[in-house]
Every structure is written in C-alpha cells, then in structure tokens.
Design an enzyme around this catalytic site. Structure first.
Site, PDB file in Angstrom:
ATOM      1  N   ASP A   1     -44.496  -4.327 -40.090  1.00 38.23           N
ATOM      2  CA  ASP A   1     -44.169  -5.662 -39.580  1.00 38.23           C
ATOM      3  C   ASP A   1     -42.865  -5.650 -38.783  1.00 38.23           C
ATOM      4  OD1 ASP A   1     -44.601  -8.340 -39.193  1.00 38.23           O
ATOM      5  OD2 ASP A   1     -43.777  -8.967 -41.125  1.00 38.23           O
TER       6      ASP A   1
ATOM      7  N   ASN B   1     -54.727 -12.336 -38.087  1.00 36.80           N
ATOM      8  CA  ASN B   1     -54.139 -12.013 -36.776  1.00 36.80           C
ATOM      9  C   ASN B   1     -55.064 -12.391 -35.607  1.00 36.80           C
ATOM     10  OD1 ASN B   1     -52.474  -8.974 -37.979  1.00 36.80           O
ATOM     11  ND2 ASN B   1     -51.661 -11.043 -37.805  1.00 36.80           N
TER      12      ASN B   1
HETATM   13  C1  IPE Z   1     -49.158  -8.678 -41.753  1.00 36.06           C
HETATM   14  O1  IPE Z   1     -48.158  -9.094 -40.897  1.00 36.06           O
HETATM   15  C2  IPE Z   1     -50.273  -8.034 -40.974  1.00 36.06           C
HETATM   16  C3  IPE Z   1     -49.976  -6.743 -40.348  1.00 36.06           C
HETATM   17  C4  IPE Z   1     -48.862  -6.071 -40.438  1.00 36.06           C
HETATM   18  C5  IPE Z   1     -51.055  -6.182 -39.582  1.00 36.06           C
HETATM   19  P1  IPE Z   1     -48.100 -10.569 -40.287  1.00 36.06           P
HETATM   20  O2  IPE Z   1     -46.929 -10.599 -39.413  1.00 36.06           O
HETATM   21  O3  IPE Z   1     -49.418 -10.931 -39.695  1.00 36.06           O
HETATM   22  O4  IPE Z   1     -47.886 -11.457 -41.595  1.00 36.06           O
HETATM   23  P2  IPE Z   1     -47.139 -12.856 -41.777  1.00 36.06           P
HETATM   24  O5  IPE Z   1     -47.731 -13.795 -40.771  1.00 36.06           O
HETATM   25  O6  IPE Z   1     -45.678 -12.621 -41.544  1.00 36.06           O
HETATM   26  O7  IPE Z   1     -47.415 -13.248 -43.195  1.00 36.06           O
HETATM   27  C1  IPE Z   2     -46.736  -6.438 -36.935  1.00 39.02           C
HETATM   28  O1  IPE Z   2     -45.720  -6.993 -36.152  1.00 39.02           O
HETATM   29  C2  IPE Z   2     -47.932  -6.039 -36.106  1.00 39.02           C
HETATM   30  C3  IPE Z   2     -49.122  -6.895 -36.291  1.00 39.02           C
HETATM   31  C4  IPE Z   2     -49.236  -7.857 -37.143  1.00 39.02           C
HETATM   32  C5  IPE Z   2     -50.249  -6.617 -35.428  1.00 39.02           C
HETATM   33  P1  IPE Z   2     -45.714  -8.543 -35.777  1.00 39.02           P
HETATM   34  O2  IPE Z   2     -46.460  -8.713 -34.505  1.00 39.02           O
HETATM   35  O3  IPE Z   2     -46.194  -9.360 -36.914  1.00 39.02           O
HETATM   36  O4  IPE Z   2     -44.173  -8.767 -35.552  1.00 39.02           O
HETATM   37  P2  IPE Z   2     -43.309 -10.032 -35.965  1.00 39.02           P
HETATM   38  O5  IPE Z   2     -43.532 -10.255 -37.438  1.00 39.02           O
HETATM   39  O6  IPE Z   2     -43.790 -11.176 -35.137  1.00 39.02           O
HETATM   40  O7  IPE Z   2     -41.903  -9.630 -35.668  1.00 39.02           O
HETATM   41 MG    MG Z   3     -45.232 -10.202 -38.505  1.00 37.85          MG
END
Ligand code: IPE
Ligand code: IPE
Ligand code: MG
Length: 238
Positions: A16, A64
C-alpha cells in the site's frame, strides 16, 4: 538477520502507498504503481534468499474496481506487461505462480497470461518459492464463494450440512493447498486488513511498516522478518 527456525513459511503483503508516493511528488497515481512494481522483485528476492516458501501479494482488491477507470486500465496493462517481462526471470529462480481471486473478472489478456503461467509451473520438487498474486480478491467474497460451493455440494448430495467444519470449509476456498499465512505485512502506515485473507489470517502475525510501498527496501523486509522471529505465537495455548 532472521534465524531459520522462526522464519514464516507463508508471508502475505498488502502493498500500500503507491498513490501517496506519487502525490508527494506531484505525479499521477499511475507513476506510483509503476515505481511500486519495481519493489516486487526486491521483496521476492529477499523472501527467496531468506527461505520463505510462499509469498502472497495483494495486487488488486475486489473493491479496487471502484477506482477511476483510467487507473484500473493502467494497472492491468502494467500487470500484463510485468508478467510478460518478469515471469521468466522469476521462473529461472525456481518461482512458481498461483492466482487468488475472481480471475474470471479480469481482462481477457490477463486471464490468458495466467493460464499460460500456471501451465508453465515447475514440478513441485524444483520449486523454491511459490508466488501467489491476489487479483480481484476479497476475503469476504472468497468466503461467500466457498459457502456457495459447499451449498452446491449439499444440493448434489455429496456432503451433509453436519459434515461442514473448518477443514471442509477451508477446502472450498480458492487455493486450499496453500498453508495459512504466518506473517502479514502492510506498508504505508495504514493499520487495517482491507479484506485480505480474512479466513486464513486467523493466527497470522501482523507487521505494519510506515514506509510507502515504492520506498520499501530489502532492509524493511528483513526488519519485518526479524520482528516476526521475535514474536511468541501461542495459538490459544499457554
Ligand atoms: C488494499 O489497499 C488493496 C491492495 C493493496 C491491493 P487499499 O488501498 O485498496 O485499501 P484501503 O482502501 O486503504 O482500505
Ligand atoms: C496500493 O497503493 C496499490 C493498489 C491498491 C492497487 P494505493 O494505490 O492504494 O496507494 P494509496 O493508498 O492511495 O497511497
Ligand atoms: Mg491504498
């Protein structure tokens, strides 16, 4: 360094912080994903060197899909490109692939790539590590799908409702042969599970790193393995 006896067999990673990494640099979110993809190889190599047997990466959650279409499209085209380029070097290191989630919802090209990669898996005795990519994955969705599968088995008279226990339930999950994760790492400072491996994480140890995923290094991963090694797991016993 990690001592072998306290090494997790299975590590799960919630990668993340890509978006925030990009935002800090006034770049589009997709630039963060591109940078994040580079870190996957570092993590896989660290786990391989340490002797971890299973590594599950949370790449794309069921939730997502609700991100802007442009981001989702870019993520999948990057994934296709990544698997196309990087799967061979991974394979040459003795890494096999599995995929976790609603694969039927993925773009056709990704589904085809997944089929090919699964067919090319090395025989078990040559496997050094198993890499599991969670794509269109949600823990609740997986549990609901397992319930559906068991209900169908009951309908066909293959099992009775009374036979359902934890073992039978586990066997109806997406990848029943993969052991439960011992360690789950989440990067970026968020301290939540976000629908990852809900059933399987019942006794997992959690390590939360403040580092954003694209900034993570071997040092961060070894620190997480060391923290795991220092934990005392009791599984409800004394
Ligand atoms: C969890 O991260 C999913 C992945 C790393 C693929 P998200 O960024 O989607 O989760 P939330 O929205 O912070 O809970
Ligand atoms: C994790 O990084 C990757 C996916 C969930 C695909 P994020 O895209 O959630 O990054 P933040 O949380 O917005 O920084
Ligand atoms: Mg995220």
């Amino acid at each position: 360094m990690n001592s072998n006896q306290n090494l997790p067999v299975h590590v799960g990673v919630i990668m993340d912080g890509n978006g925030r990494w990009a935002k800090k640099r006034s770049l589009p979110r997709t630039a963060g994903h591109r940078e994040g993809a580079k870190v996957v190889e570092k993590l896989a190599q660290t786990c391989l060197n340490a002797g971890v047997r299973y590594l599950t990466l949370f790449c794309f959650s069921s939730q997502n899909w609700d991100r802007p279409k442009e981001e989702v499209d870019t993520l999948f085209s990057m994934l296709n490109e990544y698997l196309h380029k990087e799967s061979k070097p991974f394979r040459n290191k003795g890494i096999n692939f599995s995929f976790l989630g609603r694969i039927d919802l993925l773009p056709d090209e990704t589904q085809q790539m997944i089929e090919t990669l699964k067919k090319e898996n090395l025989p078990k005795e040559q496997e050094k590590m198993h890499l599991i990519l969670a794509l269109s994955y949600g823990g609740r969705e997986e549990i609901a799908d397992a319930a559906k599968r068991l209900a169908r088995q009951i309908q066909k008279g293959e099992i009775t409702p009374d036979q359902i226990d934890e073992k039978i339930f586990s066997s109806a999950l997406y990848l029943p042969d993969i052991p439960d994760p011992d360690l789950i790492i989440r990067t970026s400072g968020e301290k939540r599970i976000s629908n990852f491996l809900l059933w399987q994480s019942a006794y997992a140890e959690f390590v939360f790193l403040d580092t954003l995923w694209p900034d993570c290094s071997e040092k961060d991963f070894y620190a997480a393995l060391d923290e795991f090694a220092a934990r005392h797991r009791r599984f409800g016993k004394v």
